[in-house]
Design an enzyme around this catalytic site. Structure first.
Site, PDB file in Angstrom:
ATOM      1  N   THR A  89       0.809  -1.213   0.000  1.00  0.00           N
ATOM      2  CA  THR A  89       0.000   0.000   0.000  1.00  0.00           C
ATOM      3  C   THR A  89       0.845   1.266   0.000  1.00  0.00           C
ATOM      4  O   THR A  89       0.484   2.271  -0.632  1.00  0.00           O
ATOM      5  CB  THR A  89      -0.939   0.015   1.224  1.00  0.00           C
ATOM      6  N   ASP A 120       1.211  -6.564  -4.409  1.00  0.00           N
ATOM      7  CA  ASP A 120       0.284  -6.420  -3.292  1.00  0.00           C
ATOM      8  C   ASP A 120       0.644  -7.559  -2.337  1.00  0.00           C
ATOM      9  O   ASP A 120       0.743  -8.719  -2.757  1.00  0.00           O
ATOM     10  CB  ASP A 120      -1.153  -6.569  -3.799  1.00  0.00           C
ATOM     11  N   SER A 121       0.810  -7.266  -1.063  1.00  0.00           N
ATOM     12  CA  SER A 121       1.291  -8.318  -0.171  1.00  0.00           C
ATOM     13  C   SER A 121       0.278  -9.437   0.015  1.00  0.00           C
ATOM     14  O   SER A 121       0.611 -10.492   0.557  1.00  0.00           O
ATOM     15  CB  SER A 121       1.692  -7.741   1.188  1.00  0.00           C
ATOM     16  N   THR A 161       0.721  -4.410   4.214  1.00  0.00           N
ATOM     17  CA  THR A 161       0.336  -4.757   5.577  1.00  0.00           C
ATOM     18  C   THR A 161      -0.406  -6.086   5.700  1.00  0.00           C
ATOM     19  O   THR A 161      -0.402  -6.690   6.773  1.00  0.00           O
ATOM     20  CB  THR A 161      -0.537  -3.650   6.195  1.00  0.00           C
ATOM     21  N   ASP A 162      -1.052  -6.556   4.631  1.00  0.00           N
ATOM     22  CA  ASP A 162      -1.866  -7.771   4.759  1.00  0.00           C
ATOM     23  C   ASP A 162      -1.054  -8.958   5.281  1.00  0.00           C
ATOM     24  O   ASP A 162      -1.537  -9.735   6.104  1.00  0.00           O
ATOM     25  CB  ASP A 162      -2.505  -8.136   3.421  1.00  0.00           C
ATOM     26  N   THR A 206       0.992  -9.475  15.263  1.00  0.00           N
ATOM     27  CA  THR A 206      -0.044  -9.871  14.328  1.00  0.00           C
ATOM     28  C   THR A 206      -0.817  -8.628  13.912  1.00  0.00           C
ATOM     29  O   THR A 206      -0.769  -7.600  14.596  1.00  0.00           O
ATOM     30  CB  THR A 206      -0.985 -10.915  14.963  1.00  0.00           C
ATOM     31  N   GLN A 230      -5.739 -21.166  19.540  1.00  0.00           N
ATOM     32  CA  GLN A 230      -6.586 -20.228  18.814  1.00  0.00           C
ATOM     33  C   GLN A 230      -6.837 -18.949  19.603  1.00  0.00           C
ATOM     34  O   GLN A 230      -7.244 -17.942  19.033  1.00  0.00           O
ATOM     35  CB  GLN A 230      -7.940 -20.880  18.507  1.00  0.00           C
ATOM     36  N   CYS A 231      -6.600 -18.980  20.899  1.00  0.00           N
ATOM     37  CA  CYS A 231      -6.938 -17.842  21.756  1.00  0.00           C
ATOM     38  C   CYS A 231      -5.904 -16.727  21.612  1.00  0.00           C
ATOM     39  O   CYS A 231      -4.699 -16.990  21.698  1.00  0.00           O
ATOM     40  CB  CYS A 231      -7.006 -18.269  23.214  1.00  0.00           C
TER      41      CYS A 231
END
Length: 330
Positions: free
Chosen positions: A16, A60-61, A94-95, A165, A266-267
């Site tokens: 971006t 594009d990432s 950023t993706d 993340t 997953q938490c």
């Protein structure tokens, strides 16, 4: 050892930060070096000496893949080993920035200079863009001095490359280090097989979340696709449907034929600790290796770096269980 960077490599991959408007919307664009130098001159920014290198075509990432990671690592290795830079700024979309930061953290173990990733949520030159603040802030951070290793600079924050993340799709403060417990033994030293000079190759990997109703046949189909490593996203502290004998047998058979199985939680604030619940112990008995409090991005990047180095299953499981760069332990 912290040393102020005097000459920076700015490695541009697209994203971006350098996008411009096309017929179908914002698209990756070349020519970002000239825009950087013009903005630096107009702002009167006092920065360390820097030179520019771009990976072509800029992407594009969202299209990022393992070969892109290898190309980034190879470019950085080439410039550092030639003595042309003492710090690296990598411009990235950023993706998948957190995925790339994690992968590079393990691909560049032992690199003697710091590597800092940044990007922006809004393209440079648009109203209220965060591009120049992130970019020049990152360059200033490198000039002030950082430890060798991979970090991310975004919205005024320095973050560990293998711990963060992406949390938001619109907010400028889009990244964070999750408050996940980090415990585990540190590797006493980095083996030569894991050094940044070690060549790597692409490897088939998969990530699979557990969910109510998951079937052994579905897991088997994924494993039959030829994956050599699987990141299994478990519930809570590392539990799953331990009463499903077919599912447990599927995982056990996969490990017996050489697939590396690793478990994450997953938490957002969780970590894997198999022994708390019987369901966790039964899942662990299939051969899963605990990732502790590692994120999905870190677990995937680490598995890629280890398997991509040509290590066998036992070696991968051994090194995965140890902290290599701060991804598992504080």
């Amino acid at each position: 050892m912290t040393r102020p960077a005097q000459c920076l490599l700015v490695l541009y991959t697209g994203g971006t930060i350098g996008m411009q408007l096309g017929d179908q919307g914002l698209m990756p664009a070349t020519g970002f070096e000239a825009r950087m130098r013009d903005r630096q001159a107009r702002d009167g920014q006092k920065l360390p000496s820097w030179y520019f290198r771009e990976l072509l075509p800029p992407i594009d990432s969202a299209s990022m893949n393992q070969r892109n990671w290898l190309e980034m690592a190879a470019s950085i290795r080439e410039e550092v080993d030639a003595g042309r830079c003492d710090g690296v700024l990598l411009l990235h979309g950023t993706d998948t920035l957190a995925y790339s930061a994690a992968a590079l953290s393990f691909l560049l173990l032992g690199l003697p200079v710091p590597v800092l990733l940044t990007g922006s949520m809004r393209p440079a030159g648009t109203p209220d863009s965060d591009a120049w603040a992130n970019l020049f802030g990152a360059m200033q951070a490198l000039h002030q001095g950082l430890e060798p290793g991979v970090q991310v600079y975004f919205h005024g924050k320095l973050m560990h490359g293998a711990r963060l993340t992406k949390l938001g799709a619109a907010e400028l403060d889009a990244f964070a280090v999750l408050p996940r417990p980090r415990t585990g033994p540190r590797a006493p030293a980095i083996a030569s097989a894991l050094d940044y000079h070690q060549p790597r190759r692409p490897v088939s990997l998969a990530v699979l979340p557990l969910y109510p109703g998951i079937q052994a046949a579905q897991v088997q189909a994924l494993l039959d696709s030829g994956v050599r490593g699987l990141v299994l996203e478990c519930y809570g502290s590392g539990t799953g449907p331990a009463d499903d004998a077919a599912l447990l047998a599927t995982l056990t058979a996969a490990r017996q034929r050489g697939v590396v199985l690793v478990a994450i939680s997953q938490c957002p604030q969780g970590h894997v600790e198999f022994g708390i619940y019987a369901a966790g112990s039964q899942l662990a008995a299939t051969g899963l290796v605990s990732a502790g409090g590692m994120t999905r991005e870190a677990a995937l990047g680490k598995l890629f770096a280890l398997l991509g180095a040509g290590l066998d299953q036992a070696q991968v499981e051994h090194w995965f269980a140890l902290d290599l760069c701060g991804e598992r332990a504080d």
